[in-house]
Scaffold this motif. Structure first.
Motif, short mmCIF file in Angstrom:
data_model
loop_
_atom_site.label_atom_id
_atom_site.label_comp_id
_atom_site.label_asym_id
_atom_site.label_seq_id
_atom_site.Cartn_x
_atom_site.Cartn_y
_atom_site.Cartn_z
N UNK A 43 0.83 -1.19 0.00
CA UNK A 43 0.00 0.00 0.00
C UNK A 43 0.87 1.25 0.00
N UNK A 44 0.36 2.29 -0.62
CA UNK A 44 1.06 3.57 -0.67
C UNK A 44 0.39 4.51 0.33
N UNK A 45 0.95 4.56 1.52
CA UNK A 45 0.38 5.38 2.60
C UNK A 45 1.25 6.62 2.82
N UNK A 46 0.64 7.76 3.14
CA UNK A 46 1.44 8.96 3.40
C UNK A 46 2.24 8.82 4.70
N UNK A 47 3.21 9.70 4.85
CA UNK A 47 4.04 9.68 6.06
C UNK A 47 3.18 9.93 7.29
N UNK A 48 3.42 9.14 8.33
CA UNK A 48 2.60 9.26 9.54
C UNK A 48 3.39 8.75 10.74
N UNK A 49 3.10 9.37 11.88
CA UNK A 49 3.63 8.95 13.18
C UNK A 49 2.48 9.05 14.17
N UNK A 50 2.15 7.97 14.82
CA UNK A 50 1.10 8.02 15.83
C UNK A 50 1.40 7.04 16.94
N UNK A 51 0.98 7.44 18.13
CA UNK A 51 1.23 6.63 19.32
C UNK A 51 -0.01 5.87 19.74
N UNK A 55 -1.27 2.64 22.86
CA UNK A 55 -1.08 2.33 24.27
C UNK A 55 0.26 1.67 24.54
N UNK A 56 0.71 0.80 23.64
CA UNK A 56 1.95 0.06 23.88
C UNK A 56 2.98 0.21 22.77
N UNK A 57 2.73 1.04 21.77
CA UNK A 57 3.66 1.13 20.65
C UNK A 57 3.50 2.46 19.93
N UNK A 58 4.54 2.81 19.18
CA UNK A 58 4.55 3.96 18.28
C UNK A 58 4.76 3.44 16.86
N UNK A 59 3.90 3.83 15.95
CA UNK A 59 4.00 3.41 14.56
C UNK A 59 4.62 4.55 13.76
N UNK A 60 5.69 4.25 13.04
CA UNK A 60 6.42 5.24 12.25
C UNK A 60 6.44 4.78 10.79
N UNK A 61 5.90 5.60 9.92
CA UNK A 61 5.94 5.35 8.47
C UNK A 61 6.43 6.62 7.79
N UNK A 62 7.73 6.69 7.60
CA UNK A 62 8.35 7.87 7.01
C UNK A 62 9.41 7.45 6.02
N UNK A 63 9.16 7.77 4.74
CA UNK A 63 10.11 7.45 3.70
C UNK A 63 10.41 5.95 3.67
N UNK A 64 11.70 5.58 3.83
CA UNK A 64 12.09 4.17 3.79
C UNK A 64 11.90 3.47 5.12
N UNK A 65 11.50 4.18 6.16
CA UNK A 65 11.39 3.61 7.51
C UNK A 65 9.93 3.23 7.76
N UNK A 66 9.73 1.96 8.01
CA UNK A 66 8.42 1.43 8.40
C UNK A 66 8.66 0.60 9.65
N UNK A 80 -1.10 17.88 22.16
CA UNK A 80 -0.36 17.41 23.35
C UNK A 80 -0.75 16.00 23.74
N UNK A 81 -2.00 15.65 23.53
CA UNK A 81 -2.45 14.30 23.92
C UNK A 81 -1.77 13.22 23.08
N UNK A 82 -1.59 13.48 21.78
CA UNK A 82 -0.89 12.51 20.94
C UNK A 82 0.56 12.34 21.38
N UNK A 83 1.20 13.43 21.76
CA UNK A 83 2.57 13.32 22.25
C UNK A 83 2.62 12.59 23.58
N UNK A 84 1.64 12.82 24.43
CA UNK A 84 1.61 12.13 25.73
C UNK A 84 1.44 10.63 25.56
N UNK A 85 0.76 10.19 24.49
CA UNK A 85 0.58 8.77 24.25
C UNK A 85 1.89 8.07 23.91
#
Length: 408
Positions: A78-86, A88-99, A234-239
């Motif tokens: 899938x071709x998903x845009x760059x995203x970072x979200x937290x 409860x137990x993990x942070x998902x990072x999809x940026x460029x070549x990093x998944x 701020x809530x997303x960063x706190x997660x």
């Protein structure tokens, strides 16, 4: 059963910036395959060790607590845009070549032989190893969850998830910056050459450069928008404070019985302390509880937001230079067109006057009898020279009138 295998990164040298830019373009142009069954995941632990495991989707969901829709972001099909979200137990990072999936204890990545991924793993392992070899902890500080986090050399040690997130941001921003510098080195000379010499080959070269510029600008803009979105919430960063949440859950489980036994004493002490404090102090405490302490992550994101904003500014300047070059080319082409139009007017005027002379010659060529035919020979030459001189004078007068009216 998961298959474990050790992977060594020590034998690979980091590629130069030009190769990183080329590898990033190759990475985005690789053919996509449809994934079926367990995938090979590269696991980097908090001790810096790495291994490859064959893990299925449901095992990853159980291991990280992520829903299936979050794992789709990491799907290379899938071709998903760059995203970072937290979560409860993990942070998902999809940026460029990093998944990657970042937890409080490890980083999970889809295994890849891309040189960009290999370099990122090297940097992450080096960052983790350097933190593990840090000086002894000299003092502590209570965080927003009430957990005593040690300080190293007078500054707080970043938790594992933030060190991993910093490595992801550094690799992604470095890749985009390298591509931007490579494009700059190629774009400006090509644009200057097009200005000095307009040719089909130069125009095609500039067209390809502009296409790459639009593509890179879109990717940089997506990363910038994602960082800006995180900084605004701020809530997303706190997660994303996974270590603190993990320690808080551990402390709650181990001290639940003791807290029940001493609840009444704590309440009495708390009431006595609150009675001694003023209303202003109560307002400050209430305000501090409502807004989580996210200074560490905010400073980290702001640093890379400034870097990605600088990259976007470089691309914007390059785009403005391309537009200025296009305007210059259009002006040059318009000037050439005006010169051709002026030449056409001059030729049309000259043709009109020559046609007038041809009319005179045609009159004398008619089969009629006039007195000029029986006149001496000198009259013939006078008529001929007079016609030619008249045509030249009319041509000069017409061109002079056109110059005076700024038509030529």
């Amino acid at each position: 059963m998961a298959k474990h295998g050790e992977i060594s990164m020590a034998g690979h040298n980091p590629p130069p910036d030009e190769e990183i830019g080329k590898a990033a373009m190759v990475f985005h142009a690789q053919p996509r395959r449809k994934a079926t069954g367990p995938k090979a995941w590269l696991i980097i632990s908090d001790s810096g060790e790495s291994r490859v495991e064959e893990v299925g989707r449901h095992s990853i969901m159980h291991r990280t607590g992520l829903p299936a829709r979050d794992l789709r972001v990491l799907d290379p099909v899938l071709s998903c845009p760059s995203s970072i979200f937290g979560r409860e137990r993990a942070i998902v990072v999809n940026m460029e070549h990093i998944k990657a999936i970042i937890t409080a204890k490890e980083v999970l990545m889809v295994n890849s032989n891309s040189p960009l991924v290999i370099q990122f793993v090297q940097e992450l392992q080096h960052r983790i190893s350097s933190s593990n070899l840090a000086p002894p902890q000299v003092k502590g500080e209570y965080t927003r969850t009430g957990i005593n986090v040690p300080l190293v050399a007078g500054s707080k040690t970043l938790p594992f998830e933030f060190r991993a997130l910093e490595a992801c941001l550094e690799s992604a921003c470095g890749c985009l910056e390298s591509e931007t510098e490579t494009l700059e080195e190629e774009a400006y000379p090509a644009l200057d050459e097009l200005t000095s010499k307009i040719s089909t080959l130069n125009l095609e070269h500039v067209r390809q450069i502009k296409s790459r510029l639009v593509t890179i600008s879109g990717r940089v803009q997506k990363v910038r928008d994602e960082l800006e979105h995180l900084l605004d919430d701020d809530n997303d960063m706190a997660e994303m404070y996974l270590t603190e949440k993990l320690l808080a859950r551990s402390v709650d489980r181990t001290s639940s019985k003791g807290e029940i036994g001493t609840a009444e004493a704590d309440v009495d002490d708390k009431r006595s302390e609150e009675s001694d404090q003023g209303e202003g102090s109560d307002d400050e405490i209430t305000g501090g509880d409502s807004k989580p302490s996210i200074e560490e992550l905010e400073m980290l994101l702001e640093a890379y937001f400034a870097q990605i904003d600088g990259i976007l500014q470089k691309l914007s300047d390059m785009n403005d230079y391309v537009d200025d070059t296009e305007d210059c080319i259009n002006i040059m082409l318009d000037d050439k067109q005006n010169q051709l139009l002026q030449m056409g007017v001059m030729l049309s005027t000259t043709n009109l006057i020559i046609n007038a002379g041809i009319v005179v010659v045609g009159l004398f060529g008619m089969n009629i009898t006039i007195s000029l035919f029986s006149a001496p020979e000198i009259k013939f030459w006078e008529t001929t020279i007079g016609t030619i001189v008249g045509c030249i004078v009319l041509c000069i007068l017409s061109l002079g009138w056109g110059k005076k009216r700024n038509l030529l």
